[in-house]
Design a protein around this motif. Structure first.
Motif, PDB file in Angstrom:
ATOM      1  N   GLU A  13       3.286   3.424 -14.347  1.00 23.43           N
ATOM      2  CA  GLU A  13       3.278   3.289 -15.809  1.00 23.43           C
ATOM      3  C   GLU A  13       4.543   2.607 -16.311  1.00 23.43           C
ATOM      4  N   GLN A  14       5.659   2.999 -15.672  1.00 19.12           N
ATOM      5  CA  GLN A  14       6.946   2.447 -16.110  1.00 19.12           C
ATOM      6  C   GLN A  14       7.152   1.017 -15.627  1.00 19.12           C
ATOM      7  N   GLY A  15       6.167   0.500 -14.887  1.00 22.20           N
ATOM      8  CA  GLY A  15       6.259  -0.900 -14.481  1.00 22.20           C
ATOM      9  C   GLY A  15       6.919  -1.144 -13.138  1.00 22.20           C
ATOM     10  N   HIS A  16       7.126  -0.069 -12.360  1.00 19.48           N
ATOM     11  CA  HIS A  16       7.724  -0.254 -11.038  1.00 19.48           C
ATOM     12  C   HIS A  16       6.693  -0.825 -10.069  1.00 19.48           C
ATOM     13  N   CYS A  17       7.217  -1.429  -9.016  1.00 21.80           N
ATOM     14  CA  CYS A  17       6.342  -1.892  -7.953  1.00 21.80           C
ATOM     15  C   CYS A  17       6.367  -0.838  -6.852  1.00 21.80           C
ATOM     16  N   VAL A  18       5.248  -0.228  -6.592  1.00 20.73           N
ATOM     17  CA  VAL A  18       5.205   0.825  -5.577  1.00 20.73           C
ATOM     18  C   VAL A  18       4.396   0.342  -4.381  1.00 20.73           C
ATOM     19  N   LEU A  19       5.027   0.369  -3.226  1.00 23.69           N
ATOM     20  CA  LEU A  19       4.329  -0.024  -1.999  1.00 23.69           C
ATOM     21  C   LEU A  19       4.393   1.156  -1.044  1.00 23.69           C
ATOM     22  N   PHE A  20       3.229   1.661  -0.629  1.00 18.44           N
ATOM     23  CA  PHE A  20       3.309   2.734   0.356  1.00 18.44           C
ATOM     24  C   PHE A  20       2.307   2.548   1.474  1.00 18.44           C
ATOM     25  N   SER A  21       2.681   3.073   2.622  1.00 17.73           N
ATOM     26  CA  SER A  21       1.797   2.972   3.777  1.00 17.73           C
ATOM     27  C   SER A  21       1.139   4.321   3.989  1.00 17.73           C
ATOM     28  N   SER A  22      -0.060   4.279   4.503  1.00 18.52           N
ATOM     29  CA  SER A  22      -0.759   5.543   4.729  1.00 18.52           C
ATOM     30  C   SER A  22      -1.922   5.307   5.667  1.00 18.52           C
ATOM     31  N   HIS A  23      -2.403   6.383   6.251  1.00 18.73           N
ATOM     32  CA  HIS A  23      -3.688   6.273   6.918  1.00 18.73           C
ATOM     33  C   HIS A  23      -4.630   7.353   6.384  1.00 18.73           C
ATOM     34  N   VAL A  24      -4.230   7.904   5.235  1.00 18.16           N
ATOM     35  CA  VAL A  24      -5.080   8.927   4.617  1.00 18.16           C
ATOM     36  C   VAL A  24      -5.911   8.273   3.501  1.00 18.16           C
ATOM     37  N   MET A  25      -7.213   8.217   3.732  1.00 21.89           N
ATOM     38  CA  MET A  25      -8.115   7.468   2.847  1.00 21.89           C
ATOM     39  C   MET A  25      -8.115   7.985   1.413  1.00 21.89           C
ATOM     40  N   GLN A  26      -8.190   9.331   1.264  1.00 25.50           N
ATOM     41  CA  GLN A  26      -8.292   9.897  -0.080  1.00 25.50           C
ATOM     42  C   GLN A  26      -7.105   9.482  -0.929  1.00 25.50           C
ATOM     43  N   GLU A  27      -5.951   9.557  -0.309  1.00 22.90           N
ATOM     44  CA  GLU A  27      -4.722   9.214  -0.996  1.00 22.90           C
ATOM     45  C   GLU A  27      -4.798   7.800  -1.536  1.00 22.90           C
ATOM     46  N   VAL A  28      -5.174   6.903  -0.616  1.00 19.60           N
ATOM     47  CA  VAL A  28      -5.206   5.486  -0.956  1.00 19.60           C
ATOM     48  C   VAL A  28      -6.275   5.221  -2.019  1.00 19.60           C
ATOM     49  N   ALA A  29      -7.429   5.816  -1.808  1.00 22.40           N
ATOM     50  CA  ALA A  29      -8.540   5.608  -2.742  1.00 22.40           C
ATOM     51  C   ALA A  29      -8.170   6.101  -4.135  1.00 22.40           C
ATOM     52  N   ALA A  30      -7.487   7.260  -4.186  1.00 24.39           N
ATOM     53  CA  ALA A  30      -7.184   7.865  -5.480  1.00 24.39           C
ATOM     54  C   ALA A  30      -6.079   7.130  -6.226  1.00 24.39           C
ATOM     55  N   LEU A  31      -5.157   6.542  -5.494  1.00 22.28           N
ATOM     56  CA  LEU A  31      -3.940   6.042  -6.132  1.00 22.28           C
ATOM     57  C   LEU A  31      -3.863   4.539  -6.299  1.00 22.28           C
ATOM     58  N   CYS A  32      -4.378   3.812  -5.280  1.00 25.18           N
ATOM     59  CA  CYS A  32      -4.010   2.402  -5.188  1.00 25.18           C
ATOM     60  C   CYS A  32      -4.808   1.498  -6.118  1.00 25.18           C
ATOM     61  N   ASP A  33      -4.061   0.545  -6.673  1.00 24.28           N
ATOM     62  CA  ASP A  33      -4.726  -0.516  -7.424  1.00 24.28           C
ATOM     63  C   ASP A  33      -5.104  -1.632  -6.475  1.00 24.28           C
ATOM     64  N   HIS A  34      -4.303  -1.715  -5.436  1.00 29.03           N
ATOM     65  CA  HIS A  34      -4.471  -2.822  -4.509  1.00 29.03           C
ATOM     66  C   HIS A  34      -4.309  -2.264  -3.093  1.00 29.03           C
ATOM     67  N   VAL A  35      -5.231  -2.575  -2.209  1.00 31.54           N
ATOM     68  CA  VAL A  35      -5.142  -2.075  -0.843  1.00 31.54           C
ATOM     69  C   VAL A  35      -5.017  -3.254   0.113  1.00 31.54           C
ATOM     70  N   VAL A  36      -4.058  -3.158   1.021  1.00 33.30           N
ATOM     71  CA  VAL A  36      -3.924  -4.161   2.071  1.00 33.30           C
ATOM     72  C   VAL A  36      -4.313  -3.480   3.368  1.00 33.30           C
ATOM     73  N   VAL A  37      -5.407  -3.905   3.967  1.00 30.80           N
ATOM     74  CA  VAL A  37      -5.849  -3.284   5.211  1.00 30.80           C
ATOM     75  C   VAL A  37      -5.259  -4.068   6.384  1.00 30.80           C
ATOM     76  N   MET A  38      -4.553  -3.324   7.240  1.00 27.95           N
ATOM     77  CA  MET A  38      -3.867  -3.956   8.375  1.00 27.95           C
ATOM     78  C   MET A  38      -4.441  -3.474   9.685  1.00 27.95           C
ATOM     79  N   ALA A  39      -4.528  -4.347  10.657  1.00 24.86           N
ATOM     80  CA  ALA A  39      -4.856  -3.953  12.023  1.00 24.86           C
ATOM     81  C   ALA A  39      -4.207  -4.952  12.962  1.00 24.86           C
ATOM     82  N   LYS A  40      -3.652  -4.479  14.018  1.00 26.80           N
ATOM     83  CA  LYS A  40      -3.002  -5.315  15.046  1.00 26.80           C
ATOM     84  C   LYS A  40      -2.039  -6.339  14.435  1.00 26.80           C
ATOM     85  N   GLY A  41      -1.254  -5.887  13.456  1.00 22.37           N
ATOM     86  CA  GLY A  41      -0.227  -6.755  12.906  1.00 22.37           C
ATOM     87  C   GLY A  41      -0.723  -7.828  11.957  1.00 22.37           C
ATOM     88  N   GLN A  42      -1.992  -7.756  11.587  1.00 24.80           N
ATOM     89  CA  GLN A  42      -2.538  -8.782  10.688  1.00 24.80           C
ATOM     90  C   GLN A  42      -3.162  -8.133   9.469  1.00 24.80           C
TER      91      GLN A  42
END
Lengths: 244, 378
Positions: free
Chosen positions: A180-209
């Motif tokens: 809300e305050q306009g910060h850029c938040v980047l977090f890593s996770s492998h917990v789907m619920q967390e990501v689904a509930a929070l993220c505006d943007h998801v970057v899916v990574m596998a094998k370094g790509q």
């Protein structure tokens, strides 16, 4: 804003990052999603300047981390994995220490520390030594340290590990507030619920790509699946290394 | 820059001061060593010294009443008690007869000369016998109308230039050794904890991710450790002053007296050593992945300063060694106590080398902290 451009890095014989590019915008929560060993932590460590990429670069608010690490780090709050505390310091001392290291004056750091301690409801443990803290208390202390100096960009590596429901909710509210305050938040996770509930943007990574990018809804739509979890499995092509 | 350094330094000192076990280990060394040395010296002095009344066994005393009386006047007496030294003076059966005839009369000293504890007593007895011999011989010459000074072709005069304080060479060496080594051992655990310990606890990565240089981190850590080393030094100097004051030095005719000036002198020349010692221990510890591993490395590396100090203590220093760090500083300390001139050139050069080493070790540590291998153990 954090942008990662064509990062490549080999650790031993493993290609940990393979032409990795993505951007995390201000005012948005970006989730880095991937199975164990996908290169999430390596990527984040490169962004905060602890690892050097073989090629490509990472920029924080347009500052190349490799070229001007001091300036880049000043715009960064960090929650690494693993994150060891100084066990003989109290959370108050620990958080204030990092606030001052990030460039705050003593008095301002003191006030900011009290502020973040109240926000995270840590007043009961604020003046106890960190030795013997539960996982949740440990994580909260580390988290408070990351946001105490109100950096524009906040990077969190697996921030929900070991948190109980109450703490997870606090964390979630906190991340939303930062957004809300306009910060850029980047977090890593492998917990789907967390990501689904929070993220505006998801970057899916596998094998370094980067395998896919988009909002959770977009990813579901693109794969034709109901849930993000199904979409994720479809995208990375196996169900290896997923924690529910 | 300075502000961040002081923030880091304050945190290191606070963190270290709460590490009770490591601080106590340092205190034990600083307090324990002088007390131990003091006891050791007292025992050694007692063994070396010949007692006031030297009690020995005299056999056949009735043959030589004059000799026995003479020895008694020199406080060497026959006794059968507990405290008799293992020295036997055997007077031959023909002693009185030979004396009467003016021919050499045999007395035999039976003792173990390899026994260090008896050496001084044996020398004392031999000296007394020699004097008696000369006295009787002089009387015989006089009786025959000959000037006894004829017997003294050369008049040997010895001017002992040793001042009471300079005699205690070895004791001074050991005392200064323990003082110098404090700078290495008092804060050893703290040095390992702040470097290898920080790696082991995974707290180093976060510290490195902040907008500070690795050199600042290393300098703050070394500074904090050096502070504790200097505290150890101050403590051992104060404890030494009182402990050595209680050793019965008079028996050997010298004393080890640590004056206030000497303590200040140690403090000044100790500071560069403390900084060097801290940076060395931090550097070595950062090479290790765990506390245990670092302990092994540091203990091995500390043999070097110990060897340098030992060389000075036992005065086997060659001219080259006297210019080296630690050896030169300790040598200067010994000369200071003895009241001699301080070897200024050696002290200045070795202090410069010490400070240069502090710089080199700090730089190497800061380089190491930039390595991914070291930080993440990749």
């Amino acid at each position: 804003m954090i942008s990662v451009n064509n990062l490549e890095k080999k650790i031993g014989s493993v290609k940990a990052m393979n032409n990795l590019s993505f951007t995390a915008q201000n005012g948005k929560i970006t989730g880095l999603l991937g199975p164990n060993g996908a290169g999430k932590t390596t990527c984040l460590r490169t962004v905060f300047g602890l690892l050097k990429a073989d090629s490509g670069n990472a920029e924080i608010d347009g500052i190349d981390v490799a070229k001007d690490p001091m300036a880049a780090k000043q715009k960064l709050g960090l929650f690494p994995d693993p994150c060891g505390l100084y066990e003989r310091l109290t959370p108050r001392e620990y958080i204030q220490f990092y606030a001052e290291l990030s460039g705050m004056e003593t008095e301002a750091a003191k006030a900011a520390t009290q502020d973040v301690l109240s926000k995270l409801k840590m007043d009961d443990i604020a003046d106890r030594r960190c030795q013997g803290f539960s996982q949740g208390q440990h994580m909260k202390t580390a988290l408070a340290q990351a946001i105490v100096h109100k950096p524009t960009n906040i990077i969190l590596d697996e921030p929900t590990r070991g948190l109980d429901v109450m703490s997870t909710r606090i964390l979630r509210e906190l991340l939303l507030m930062l957004k809300e305050q306009g910060h850029c938040v980047l977090f890593s996770s492998h917990v789907m619920q967390e990501v689904a509930a929070l993220c505006d943007h998801v970057v899916v990574m596998a094998k370094g790509q980067v395998v896919a990018e988009g909002s959770p809804a977009e990813l579901c739509e693109r794969t034709g699946k109901e849930s993000l979890e199904e979409a994720f499995i479809e995208l990375i092509g196996s169900d290896e290394g997923i924690a529910a | 820059m300075m502000n961040l350094l002081s923030v880091l330094f304050k945190k290191e000192v606070l963190d270290a001061s709460r590490d009770k076990r490591s601080v106590m280990a340092g205190l034990y060394y600083a307090i324990g060593t002088p007390i131990l040395m003091c006891l050791l010296f007292s025992v050694m002095l007692k063994q070396f010294a010949s007692p006031e009344d030297l009690k020995i066994t005299i056999k056949n005393a009735e043959q030589a009443p004059n000799l026995v009386q003479y020895l008694e006047s020199k406080e060497i007496v026959h006794s059968t008690g507990e405290d008799v030294k293992e020295i036997v003076l055997e007077i031959s059966d023909q002693y009185a007869e030979k004396m009467y005839e003016g021919r050499p009369a045999t007395v035999t000293v039976i003792a173990d000369k390899s026994n260090d504890k008896l050496r001084k007593s044996i020398t004392r007895l031999e000296l007394a016998l020699g004097r008696y011999n000369a006295e009787v011989a002089s009387l015989r010459l006089l009786a025959r109308g000959v000037d006894p000074t004829l017997m003294r072709a050369v008049d040997v005069q010895v001017h002992d230039q040793a001042t009471p304080d300079s005699k205690g060479g070895m004791f001074l060496g050991i005392a200064t050794l323990s003082i110098v080594l404090t700078l290495f051992y008092a804060a050893m655990n703290l040095a390992i904890d702040t470097s290898a310990g920080e790696r082991e606890r995974n707290s180093i990565a976060l510290l490195l991710s902040h907008p500070i240089s690795t050199l600042q981190i290393v300098l703050a850590k070394s500074g904090a450790i050096a502070t504790f080393s200097m505290l150890g030094l101050a403590l051992i100097l104060v404890v030494s002053k009182f402990a050595y004051g209680m050793v019965p030095w008079e028996q050997l005719g010298f004393s080890v007296n640590l004056s206030i000036e000497f303590m200040l002198f140690c403090f000044v020349i100790g500071l560069p050593i403390a900084l060097m010692s801290a940076s060395l221990q931090v550097f070595v510890s950062f090479m290790a992945k765990s506390f245990k591993e670092a302990q092994t490395y540091v203990t091995m590396v500390l043999f070097v300063p110990m060897a340098l100090s030992m060389v000075t203590t036992y005065d086997i220093a060659t001219d080259v060694v006297q210019w080296l760090p630690i050896a030169a500083q300790q040598y200067a300390m010994i000369e200071f106590i003895k009241g001699n001139d301080i070897p200024v050139a050696q002290l200045a050069l070795s202090t410069l080398i010490t400070l240069a080493l502090f710089g080199v070790f700090s730089y190497l540590s800061s380089r190491m902290l930039k390595s991914e291998k070291v930080v993440f153990g990749l």
